[in-house]
Design a protein around this motif. Structure first.
Motif, PDB file in Angstrom:
ATOM      1  N   UNK A  46       0.915  -1.042  -0.314  1.00  0.00           N
ATOM      2  CA  UNK A  46      -0.114   0.056   0.166  1.00  0.00           C
ATOM      3  C   UNK A  46       0.987   1.629   0.202  1.00  0.00           C
ATOM      4  N   UNK A  47       0.269   2.420  -0.573  1.00  0.00           N
ATOM      5  CA  UNK A  47       1.557   3.218  -0.557  1.00  0.00           C
ATOM      6  C   UNK A  47       0.413   4.808   0.039  1.00  0.00           C
ATOM      7  N   UNK A  48       1.258   6.036   0.222  1.00  0.00           N
ATOM      8  CA  UNK A  48       0.744   7.344   1.127  1.00  0.00           C
ATOM      9  C   UNK A  48      -0.938   7.523  -0.041  1.00  0.00           C
ATOM     10  N   UNK A  49      -1.280   7.617  -1.347  1.00  0.00           N
ATOM     11  CA  UNK A  49      -2.030   7.428  -2.225  1.00  0.00           C
ATOM     12  C   UNK A  49      -3.027   6.746  -2.006  1.00  0.00           C
ATOM     13  N   UNK A  50      -2.805   5.588  -1.226  1.00  0.00           N
ATOM     14  CA  UNK A  50      -3.796   4.852  -0.961  1.00  0.00           C
ATOM     15  C   UNK A  50      -4.316   4.946   0.335  1.00  0.00           C
ATOM     16  N   UNK A  51      -3.542   6.035   1.323  1.00  0.00           N
ATOM     17  CA  UNK A  51      -3.418   5.642   2.810  1.00  0.00           C
ATOM     18  C   UNK A  51      -4.061   7.352   2.728  1.00  0.00           C
ATOM     19  N   UNK A  52      -4.197   7.681   1.882  1.00  0.00           N
ATOM     20  CA  UNK A  52      -4.982   9.861   2.019  1.00  0.00           C
ATOM     21  C   UNK A  52      -6.384   9.137   1.224  1.00  0.00           C
ATOM     22  N   UNK A 109       1.112  11.552   4.508  1.00  0.00           N
ATOM     23  CA  UNK A 109       1.488   9.547   4.653  1.00  0.00           C
ATOM     24  C   UNK A 109       2.711   9.657   4.308  1.00  0.00           C
ATOM     25  N   UNK A 110       3.283   9.890   3.114  1.00  0.00           N
ATOM     26  CA  UNK A 110       5.122   9.937   2.806  1.00  0.00           C
ATOM     27  C   UNK A 110       6.009   9.323   4.092  1.00  0.00           C
ATOM     28  N   UNK A 111       6.943   8.886   3.405  1.00  0.00           N
ATOM     29  CA  UNK A 111       8.051   8.521   3.816  1.00  0.00           C
ATOM     30  C   UNK A 111       8.871   9.931   4.677  1.00  0.00           C
ATOM     31  N   UNK A 112       8.823  10.579   3.638  1.00  0.00           N
ATOM     32  CA  UNK A 112      10.025  12.163   3.845  1.00  0.00           C
ATOM     33  C   UNK A 112       8.252  13.286   5.110  1.00  0.00           C
ATOM     34  N   UNK A 177       3.346   5.668  10.000  1.00  0.00           N
ATOM     35  CA  UNK A 177       4.808   5.221  10.055  1.00  0.00           C
ATOM     36  C   UNK A 177       5.105   3.964  10.073  1.00  0.00           C
ATOM     37  N   UNK A 178       4.149   2.791  10.214  1.00  0.00           N
ATOM     38  CA  UNK A 178       3.985   1.464   9.444  1.00  0.00           C
ATOM     39  C   UNK A 178       4.030   1.523   8.275  1.00  0.00           C
ATOM     40  N   UNK A 179       2.673   2.314   7.674  1.00  0.00           N
ATOM     41  CA  UNK A 179       3.271   2.606   5.981  1.00  0.00           C
ATOM     42  C   UNK A 179       4.430   2.212   5.199  1.00  0.00           C
ATOM     43  N   UNK A 180       5.280   2.828   5.944  1.00  0.00           N
ATOM     44  CA  UNK A 180       6.714   3.884   5.764  1.00  0.00           C
ATOM     45  C   UNK A 180       8.229   3.242   6.163  1.00  0.00           C
TER      46      UNK A 180
END
Length: 195
Positions: A46-52, A109-112, A177-180
């Motif tokens: 899953x990606x930050x876009x999925x989380x958004x 939601x991104x790593x940075x 956090x767990x997403x990245x």
């Protein structure tokens, strides 16, 4: 993070029923709005876009059948410079800044993380077709084009009960956090390495 772990993480962080979340996710996936793939080990990461997109759907409606419409409607809203209030981050002071609400959430939601500062919470107001990012002493509004604002304003002459939902940054970070990171809290130090 695979889709099953993502569902479990979001359900815990947002305190929602996991079965309801699965229904939301299935409809978003069928509409091409979430990462797709196999099952088990071949399931997509899953990606930050999925989380958004999942966050937008859950904030905008409690009905899974409206999830796709909600993501399309609120995800595409753009920053409205004229409705800023209080002290806002530099990005929101720029009249040319036209990022979408979906893009802003994806960055959270991104790593940075967001390059423009941390918001305290986000809000979606369904009838107003507006999304808001609250910062420490200000707010940034996403509400689309001037034509959209005019249309919504004209249709609300007989306004009644208004529906809005908010989500604090802490809950979003419990997903980010767990997403990245495989281990968001880092490795446990060996005995004797604590100090």
């Amino acid at each position: 993070m695979k889709s099953a772990a993502f569902i479990q993480t979001v359900a815990q962080a947002y305190r929602i029923n996991e079965k309801s979340l699965v229904h939301f996710a299935r409809l978003l996936k069928e509409a091409g709005l979430l990462s797709t793939g196999g099952r088990g080990r071949s399931a997509p990461d899953m990606t930050p876009l999925d989380a958004a997109r999942t966050t937008i759907a859950l904030l905008a409606t409690d009905k899974p059948t409206q999830a796709v419409e909600a993501v399309e409607k609120f995800g595409n809203l753009t920053h409205n410079f004229t409705y800023n209030t209080g002290e806002v981050p530099d990005f929101a002071k720029d009249e040319k800044f036209a990022t979408s609400f979906e893009d802003a959430l994806t960055e959270i939601f991104s790593k940075d993380g967001p390059k423009w500062g941390l918001c305290r919470e986000i809000e979606i107001a369904w009838e107003d077709e507006r999304a808001i990012m609250e910062f420490h002493n200000g707010r940034v509004v996403f509400d689309g084009t001037a034509e959209d604002v005019r249309r919504i304003g004209e249709s609300q002459s007989d306004s009644g009960i208004r529906t809005s939902r908010k989500l604090a940054l802490a809950e979003m970070m419990n997903v980010a956090l767990p997403l990245n990171y495989d281990d968001p809290y880092g490795p446990i130090p060996a005995e004797g390495e604590l100090y």
